[in-house]
Design an enzyme around this catalytic site. Structure first.
Site, short mmCIF file in Angstrom:
data_model
loop_
_atom_site.label_atom_id
_atom_site.label_comp_id
_atom_site.label_asym_id
_atom_site.label_seq_id
_atom_site.Cartn_x
_atom_site.Cartn_y
_atom_site.Cartn_z
N ARG A 61 4.81 0.26 4.29
CA ARG A 61 5.53 -0.38 5.39
C ARG A 61 4.66 -0.30 6.64
O ARG A 61 4.07 0.74 6.94
CB ARG A 61 6.89 0.29 5.65
CG ARG A 61 7.99 -0.12 4.68
CD ARG A 61 8.37 -1.58 4.85
NE ARG A 61 9.49 -2.01 4.05
CZ ARG A 61 9.40 -2.54 2.83
NH1 ARG A 61 8.21 -2.66 2.27
NH2 ARG A 61 10.47 -2.93 2.18
N GLU A 95 6.02 -8.57 11.21
CA GLU A 95 5.65 -9.57 10.22
C GLU A 95 6.44 -10.86 10.44
O GLU A 95 7.65 -10.79 10.63
CB GLU A 95 5.90 -9.03 8.80
CG GLU A 95 5.04 -7.82 8.48
CD GLU A 95 5.29 -7.23 7.10
OE1 GLU A 95 6.11 -7.81 6.35
OE2 GLU A 95 4.68 -6.21 6.76
N HIS A 121 1.76 -9.22 3.12
CA HIS A 121 2.84 -8.49 2.43
C HIS A 121 3.11 -9.15 1.08
O HIS A 121 4.27 -9.38 0.69
CB HIS A 121 4.11 -8.46 3.27
CG HIS A 121 5.01 -7.31 2.90
ND1 HIS A 121 5.89 -6.74 3.78
CD2 HIS A 121 5.17 -6.62 1.74
CE1 HIS A 121 6.56 -5.76 3.19
NE2 HIS A 121 6.15 -5.67 1.95
#
Length: 346
Positions: free
Chosen positions: A243, A272, A291
């Site tokens: 994370r 993000e 991601h």
């Protein structure tokens, strides 16, 4: 009799188009008592009226703070597609008799593979060498020597499902030492993996490669700050696929600019999508991914299948195996909710 209703978060349509639909059809279409639908986009904060009419929610990245659950009684399960759950308030789920479930079996191997892919890419300078060929810069090869793994030390912050699979996959690389910092694991688990448990300072000071494999919690937010980057070797590489907020990005940028570390590979960021322009894009010794390093055909099917299976467990009146707030199952109100589901569908 009203059907068992499943709401699927709308972000699947934009961020994972056509990945979940085949699994939904396979798992739910044969059961006439279940109906599912893609929900309207839920942002920035889910309101109670948006979820009150569902028995289950299958979520990709929906954020649900405590106020999202006010007055919600019907909802019995939130099934996350993946293992991160920092976007959903766990105590609120328990208080409102909602099981919060994750999909470790679907994600552990794809993420472990992704970690190793990033580690090899950043240490072998793959992206730079790709550009060298495209730009006909073959004579620059000696300027960009890679770094080998054999005999060196790799440290993992966290040694859960993903960290464990990562270490298993790394065995053929003949690392010198494998270290882990994890206050929640057992010496027996570490020993079975051939991993030394050490404190965080030791891991940072002695590792040639540092990988983050822990969840985002209040305890781990900005765990990697300026002080801790300074403890790493100037020849060490840093990899984060867990994370983004576990890392203080400003501190990481400083570490890269001032040469505290040799390079980094990042699949996750504090915000993000990564806001552009970003200093992180300026470094040759940094590899960035959106991601998605673990997004493979196998992860899509594994995550989708396990999320649906978690919902089906609750449909049958059972608490799924991978429930984050497992203690919710002991609450009389939750037991009554599950008993009602068993009487209808079990």
């Amino acid at each position: 009799m009203a059907k068992f209703r499943v709401g699927v978060s709308a972000d699947f349509k934009t961020r994972a188009a056509n990945l979940l639909e085949p699994v939904l059809a396979e798992k739910f279409d044969p059961i006439p008592e279940i109906e599912y639908e893609f929900m309207p986009e839920l942002k920035p904060t889910v309101t109670p009226d948006q979820i009150a009419g569902y028995d289950a929610i299958l979520s990709l990245s929906v954020r649900m703070p405590p106020e999202s659950f006010a007055g919600v009684e019907r909802l019995a399960v939130i099934a996350r597609w993946g293992v991160g759950y920092d976007m959903i308030d766990v105590p609120a789920c328990t208080a409102h008799n909602v099981a919060l479930c994750i999909t470790p079996d679907g994600i552990r191997r794809p993420v472990a593979e992704g970690i190793i892919a990033l580690l090899l890419a950043v240490t072998k300078r793959i992206t730079i060498k790709d550009r060298m060929v495209r730009e006909n810069r073959w004579l620059d090869v000696p300027k960009y020597m890679g770094v080998g793994l054999q005999g060196r030390t790799l440290g993992s912050i966290g040694i859960g499902n993903i960290g464990g699979d990562m270490f298993r996959l790394l065995r053929p690389f003949d690392l010198g030492r494998m270290l882990a910092y994890d206050p929640y694991t057992t010496p027996e688990r570490a020993a079975a993996l051939g991993v030394e448990l050490v404190d965080l300072d030791t891991l940072l000071a002695e590792s040639d490669f540092v990988c983050v494999n822990c969840p985002l919690t209040a305890e781990t937010r900005h765990l990697m700050n300026a002080e801790r980057f300074r403890r790493m070797k100037p020849t060490a590489f840093f990899v984060n696929t867990a994370r983004g907020p576990i890392v203080d990005e400003d501190a990481l940028v400083t570490a890269l600019r001032e040469g505290w570390i040799a390079g980094a590979a990042l699949d996750v960021f504090e915000q993000e999508p990564l806001p552009l322009p970003s200093a992180l894009t300026e470094f040759e010794n940094v590899i960035l991914a959106p991601h998605a390093v673990a997004w493979t055909d196998q992860s899509a099917r594994g995550n989708g299948g396990q999320a649906c299976d978690n919902i089906l467990s609750v449909f049958r009146g059972e608490i799924p195996h991978y429930t984050v707030n497992a203690d919710v199952g002991a609450k009389p109100e939750m037991q009554a909710k599950l008993a009602a589901l068993r009487s209808r569908w079990g």
